[in-house]
Design a protein around this motif. Structure first.
Motif, PDB file in Angstrom:
ATOM      1  N   GLY A 162       0.796  -1.231   0.000  1.00 47.89           N
ATOM      2  CA  GLY A 162       0.000   0.000   0.000  1.00 47.89           C
ATOM      3  C   GLY A 162       0.822   1.271   0.000  1.00 47.89           C
ATOM      4  O   GLY A 162       2.013   1.273   0.329  1.00 47.89           O
ATOM      5  N   ILE A 163       0.155   2.341  -0.395  1.00 45.58           N
ATOM      6  CA  ILE A 163       0.744   3.681  -0.292  1.00 45.58           C
ATOM      7  C   ILE A 163       0.065   4.354   0.895  1.00 45.58           C
ATOM      8  O   ILE A 163      -1.153   4.571   0.889  1.00 45.58           O
ATOM      9  CB  ILE A 163       0.513   4.493  -1.579  1.00 45.58           C
ATOM     10  CG1 ILE A 163       1.112   3.751  -2.771  1.00 45.58           C
ATOM     11  CG2 ILE A 163       1.119   5.887  -1.446  1.00 45.58           C
ATOM     12  CD1 ILE A 163       0.793   4.387  -4.126  1.00 45.58           C
ATOM     13  N   CYS A 164       0.868   4.670   1.880  1.00 46.76           N
ATOM     14  CA  CYS A 164       0.353   5.180   3.149  1.00 46.76           C
ATOM     15  C   CYS A 164       0.468   6.709   3.180  1.00 46.76           C
ATOM     16  O   CYS A 164       1.197   7.313   2.386  1.00 46.76           O
ATOM     17  CB  CYS A 164       1.187   4.543   4.251  1.00 46.76           C
ATOM     18  SG  CYS A 164       0.969   5.232   5.882  1.00 46.76           S
ATOM     19  N   GLY A 165      -0.242   7.323   4.114  1.00 42.02           N
ATOM     20  CA  GLY A 165      -0.140   8.768   4.284  1.00 42.02           C
ATOM     21  C   GLY A 165       1.273   9.210   4.608  1.00 42.02           C
ATOM     22  O   GLY A 165       1.737  10.263   4.154  1.00 42.02           O
ATOM     23  N   SER A 166       1.973   8.392   5.383  1.00 43.89           N
ATOM     24  CA  SER A 166       3.354   8.755   5.721  1.00 43.89           C
ATOM     25  C   SER A 166       4.251   8.658   4.487  1.00 43.89           C
ATOM     26  O   SER A 166       5.191   9.448   4.333  1.00 43.89           O
ATOM     27  CB  SER A 166       3.883   7.851   6.842  1.00 43.89           C
ATOM     28  OG  SER A 166       3.832   6.499   6.431  1.00 43.89           O
ATOM     29  N   ASP A 167       3.950   7.717   3.582  1.00 40.23           N
ATOM     30  CA  ASP A 167       4.701   7.644   2.315  1.00 40.23           C
ATOM     31  C   ASP A 167       4.474   8.913   1.503  1.00 40.23           C
ATOM     32  O   ASP A 167       5.407   9.463   0.909  1.00 40.23           O
ATOM     33  CB  ASP A 167       4.250   6.437   1.478  1.00 40.23           C
ATOM     34  CG  ASP A 167       4.552   5.110   2.155  1.00 40.23           C
ATOM     35  OD1 ASP A 167       5.599   5.013   2.815  1.00 40.23           O
ATOM     36  OD2 ASP A 167       3.721   4.197   2.035  1.00 40.23           O
TER      37      ASP A 167
END
Lengths: 529, 480
Positions: free
Chosen positions: B57-62
């Motif tokens: 996944g692509i996370c908010g922190s990423d």
């Protein structure tokens, strides 16, 4: 020349477009041939000397009441209650009829040596009136004589020390009213009867009551059993108020009721075209229409609202009667009907309405979506005697911009009702069961109602209950030219044009439907045979 | 192998920050992230496994990293260059767990780093609070996906320690499995919220019947998972009664929030009004001004807990306006530098805490205070003992299955379309999406295990967010 009665126009090829209110603007709509337009009677003749007429009424009361001067004596407690800012619509030019009546009553009280006099605005659960509004309703002289001394009060339905429980009616309804009124030797109630729903026992039993008491008749079951609430004898709303009124009388509270009716001369000269029949528009009327339409279309919303809400109506008093509540109200109702009733032959598949910028609950305020619904489905739909103008399963088409907009001070609980309650359901029964108590007892709404200028927390519920009969009766409600999201939130269908709306309506009522337009202003009430 | 590599490159970092001002995720093409061929990471030692990512996944922190908005606080806690991606479902290649489908616990704590004895935090099971994340056998890196030695999920292969691997329960497809990691973060926050509420109810002698009001601000992936977790926990025997308010910006978020258990959903401008309604408190009118229904108001009371999943200065400020005196604000979204007026925090004795990652949960703490107050032995009813410290991932897998969180996966991209993927993730809310993932399953020649094939068959690429997931059998691990 006596005013022309109302009549029903059959639209044909030569009929000019019909004027529809559209909030703070207008629409001219070409209605299909064969449609009917219900035009109200022309404004009745004003009483030439209202002060004299008032004095006459006070000296010659109806029913078993004694003349007012005979009921006044030194040392007595006199409370004069009066209708609040919700009447009349639009607010009338000075002097307001309440001022005229109250000045006469005070004159008699002074002559009789009555010292203990208190004025009470009968707010029920409405917002408090501002000083300017009180000055307008009562006149400078009365305001200045009473307000600075704390003798001009506004009924506070949430003041635990300011209301008194008088027991319950035979059917178990709590009767709780203003303590000052209940403990007075005489209550003089000064009313303005703009529509047939107003007045009678409703004046005190609602206007000076608490939520605990009002909830017995402001509910879904009562509203659905009121057909219509403009027809007292077929209105459970009135039956309940009458039971309470009689209970109040039985409890020893003495009421001297003064009711007035106004003619339907509603708008000043620059808006005169509003109350003329379209084919009779003069060049001046056409020019006024064009000028007002262009100005309202071009001006910012706030400015347009301000212009319209600054209108002061040339309403004139058409009758005044005083004395015992029920006898007075019977006479008043006759006068209201004489001014507003139009005989209509049979129901219609589609009823169209143009909704104005104002209703009883947005004087100097914003006509929010809930009030739009209430004005259309509550007030106008119920302007009938006999049976609804539109048949069961029929369609109501209303024209109003229905902005997703709320007055921040006047309608705080309305915003939450719209965002929280209507987002969940539009079913009045479910709304009443799930949400009413929480809103009615919310301490913040109570605080705002008592100290600011906010309608009571439960008030938006009542607006929705006002729609309950129509919601049950109609097959569909369509709003032309409204904010689409707001209209959908109300559970109605949005349409861009009247043509679209008619096409949508045919899906509900079938092809080649009959259509009737209830023309307004001025106010008209259909006597459907 | 192909991998997305993030390098220390200040000019590119500045460029991405500049472009991201026009919208999150738009600067991926010019930033320090690039698609390149790299060697597969070496196994650092015994106990380590090679894991081939399936979805990551692509996370908010990423996104914060790629937008150049991450706090400099993290600089000593990462090692360059690294392959991002810490929300991972993959398949173990080789070794004793060969072919096992696993979700990766990304935190690189003491046990993973070969540190013995472990730090005090790890010793009590709070591995998310590991004090040694820049020491031991590995270069610095708070998580897989930020460490130069381990690789990350946005590649064809990474390495993970045995302690990091969580066997995906049968029946959870890849979409569901990739949601275990963010759900674990949410569940960790939710357990803290419930514990806080239970303690506050005891402390303030709150009537049993009166629900505590918890507001979740933000309904992106983390917000929605937090709602699901809170909704699951509040249904546990003995849990304190909760009213759950959710602040959602977009219509699909509102719909999903309701489906996942929100009692009330309101738009961002409505936080204080929604909280006021639920708590029936008063507003505090502005100095010299009238009470208004517009905009954000200060409340006299407020919510018991506000869970800030948006973690922006404005959401934090709003939270301080809408939480009650002695209430609790929990930052679940990753915050960055912010300028915020802390006067209400001081004046109203508000507790501010963070909720980071996962490890194990002390479930007895959730209901302990409740228990002490004389209620039934709720731990016993829940099948728990005070010694239980189940893995957050095990609990999260149950929440994922229970709430059907696999439906939150909205779109899957191959890593060579990383610019599109990151842009999509950066505008997910506006585009009606929730979780955007890289799909690494279709790599030519990739070996597929029976479990992978079964899971892939259950997964439906292209399904819209919110589409019905169907009943998902419960997985292994502790029961809530």
């Amino acid at each position: 020349m006596s005013p022309r009665p109302g009549f029903v126009l059959d639209v044909d090829r030569s009929t000019p477009p019909t004027l529809f209110w559209h909030g703070e603007g207008f629409r001219l709509e070409k209605l299909p041939e064969g449609s009917r337009v219900v035009y109200p009677p022309e404004p009745h003749t004003a009483i030439p000397d209202p002060r004299h007429a008032i004095r006459q009424a006070l000296h010659h009361p109806l029913g078993d009441a004694l003349p007012l001067p005979e009921q006044l004596r030194p040392g007595m407690r006199l409370t004069i209650a009066f209708d609040d800012v919700s009447l009349p619509l639009p607010p009338m030019r000075r002097p307001d009829v309440r001022q005229l009546v109250i000045e006469e009553v005070l004159e008699m009280a002074a002559t009789a040596g009555v010292d203990d006099v208190v004025l009470v605005a009968a707010l029920a659960l409405h917002r408090r009136m501002t000083d300017d509004e009180l000055r307008h309703a009562l006149g400078e002289r009365v305001f200045d004589a009473f307000a600075p001394h704390g003798l001009l009060l506004q009924h506070d339905a949430e003041d635990p020390t300011g209301v008194v429980h008088l027991g319950v009616t035979d059917t178990g309804e709590d009767v709780e009213i203003n303590k000052r009124a209940a403990e007075s030797d005489l209550v003089v109630y000064v009313n303005i009867n703009l529509v047939a729903m107003d007045g009678g026992h409703k004046s005190v039993a609602t206007g000076l009551a608490s939520y605990r008491s009002i909830r017995h008749h402001h509910n879904v079951a009562t509203m659905r059993a009121s057909r219509s609430f403009m027809d007292q004898h077929h209105s459970e709303l009135h039956s309940s108020n009458w039971r309470m009124g009689r209970h109040i009388a039985k409890s020893g509270v003495k009421i001297f009721q003064i009711e007035t009716t106004l003619n339907t001369d509603t708008f000043p000269n620059q808006f005169r075209f509003l109350q003329r029949r379209e084919w009779e528009w003069s060049l001046k009327d056409r020019a006024s229409y064009a000028a007002v339409s262009r100005a309202t279309a071009a001006a910012p919303e706030r400015m347009t609202r301000s212009i319209f809400h600054s209108i002061r109506s040339p309403h004139a008093m058409s009758s005044v009667q005083a004395g015992e509540v029920e006898a007075v109200h019977a006479a008043t109702t006759r006068n209201v009907y004489a001014q507003q009733l139009v005989e209509v032959d049979g129901q219609t598949d589609i009823l169209t309405l143009g909704l104005p910028y104002i209703c009883p609950y947005n004087v100097d305020s914003i006509m929010n979506p809930i009030l739009v619904a209430c004005l259309g489905l509550g007030y106008f739909f119920n302007m009938y005697r006999g049976k609804p103008l539109v048949r069961e399963g029929g369609v109501l088409i209303m024209s109003h911009p229905t902005p997703w907009s709320f007055h921040p001070v006047h309608h705080p609980s309305y915003v939450d009702f719209f965002e929280e309650v209507l987002a969940e359901t539009t079913d009045p029964v479910e709304i009443e069961a799930r949400f009413e108590k929480s809103y009615a007892t919310d301490p913040w709404y109570v605080h705002l109602y008592r100290t600011s200028y906010a309608y009571h927390g439960v008030h938006p519920f009542y607006m929705w209950y006002w729609c309950a009969h129509a919601l049950e009766h109609l097959g569909s409600v369509i709003v032309v030219g409204g904010n689409r999201s707001a209209v959908r939130r109300l559970g109605f269908k949005p349409a861009s044009t009247m043509a679209d709306a008619l096409e949508m309506a045919e899906d509900v009522v079938g092809p080649s439907p009959t259509l009737t337009h209830l023309h307004s202003p001025p106010l008209a009430m259909a006597d459907v045979r | 192998m192909k991998a997305l590599l993030f390098e220390r490159n200040l000019p590119r970092f500045a460029a991405s920050r500049l472009i991201a001002a026009a919208g999150s995720g738009k600067g991926a093409g010019v930033g320090p992230l690039r698609l390149t061929d790299v060697d597969e990471p070496e196994l650092p030692g015994p106990g380590w496994h090679r894991v081939r990512p399936l979805l990551s996944g692509i996370c908010g922190s990423d996104l914060a990293l790629l937008d150049g908005k991450s706090s400099r606080y993290f600089e000593p806690l990462v090692s360059f260059p690294f392959v991002p991606g810490h929300e991972i479902v993959g398949v173990v290649e080789g070794g004793p767990r060969d072919g096992e489908r696993v979700a990766v616990e990304a935190v690189l704590h003491c046990a993973v780093r070969g540190i013995d004895p472990v730090c005090p935090s790890c010793a009590t099971g709070r591995t998310e609070d590991c004090e040694m994340i820049a020491a031991g056998d590995l270069p610095p890196g708070l998580q897989t996906g930020y460490c130069a030695a381990t690789g990350g999920g946005w590649s064809g292969m990474l390495v993970a320690h045995d302690r990091q691997l969580f066997g995906v329960p049968e029946g959870l497809d890849d979409d569901a499995a990739v949601m275990i990691e963010p759900t674990a973060c949410a569940l960790h926050a939710a357990t803290g919220v419930i514990a806080s509420v239970a303690a506050a109810r005891l402390r303030d002698a709150i009537d049993d019947e009166r629900p505590s009001v918890v507001a979740v601000v933000g309904a992106g992936t983390l917000g929605l998972c937090t709602i699901a977790a809170l909704n699951r926990l509040r249904r546990s025997p003995g849990a304190p009664p909760l009213t759950l308010i959710v602040i959602a910006k977009h219509p699909h978020q509102e719909r999903l929030a309701r489906m996942l258990g929100a009692d009330r959903v309101a738009p961002p401008s409505e936080l204080s009004r929604a909280v006021r309604r639920a708590t029936r408190t008063h507003q505090i009118p502005p100095a010299g001004g009238a009470v208004s229904v517009r905009g954000t108001h200060r409340l006299a009371g407020g919510a018991d807990v506000i869970v800030d999943c948006a973690a922006s200065p404005s959401s934090f400020t709003d939270a301080l306006s809408a939480v009650r005196p002695r209430g609790h604000v929990v930052l679940v979204g990753m915050p960055g530098p912010a300028r915020v007026d802390l006067a209400p925090l001081w004046h109203r004795e508000i507790t501010l805490s963070g909720a980071y990652a996962y490890g194990t949960e002390r479930l007895d703490a959730l209901f302990g205070a409740w228990h002490e107050a004389g209620h039934e032995d709720v731990q016993g009813q829940a099948g728990l003992t005070p010694q239980d410290r189940p893995r957050t991932f095990a609990l999260a897998a149950e929440v994922v299955a229970d709430a059907g969180l696999g439906r939150l996966v909205s779109a899957r991209y191959a890593i060579d379309r990383f610019e599109d993927a990151v842009a999509h993730a950066g505008s997910a809310g506006r585009r009606g999406a929730v979780k955007i993932v890289f799909d690494l399953r279709r790599r030519p020649g990739a070996r597929r295990t029976a479990a992978t094939r079964a899971a892939a068959a259950g997964s439906q690429p292209g399904r819209a967010a919110g589409a019905p997931q169907g009943d998902t059998p419960r997985g292994q691990g502790a029961q809530l």
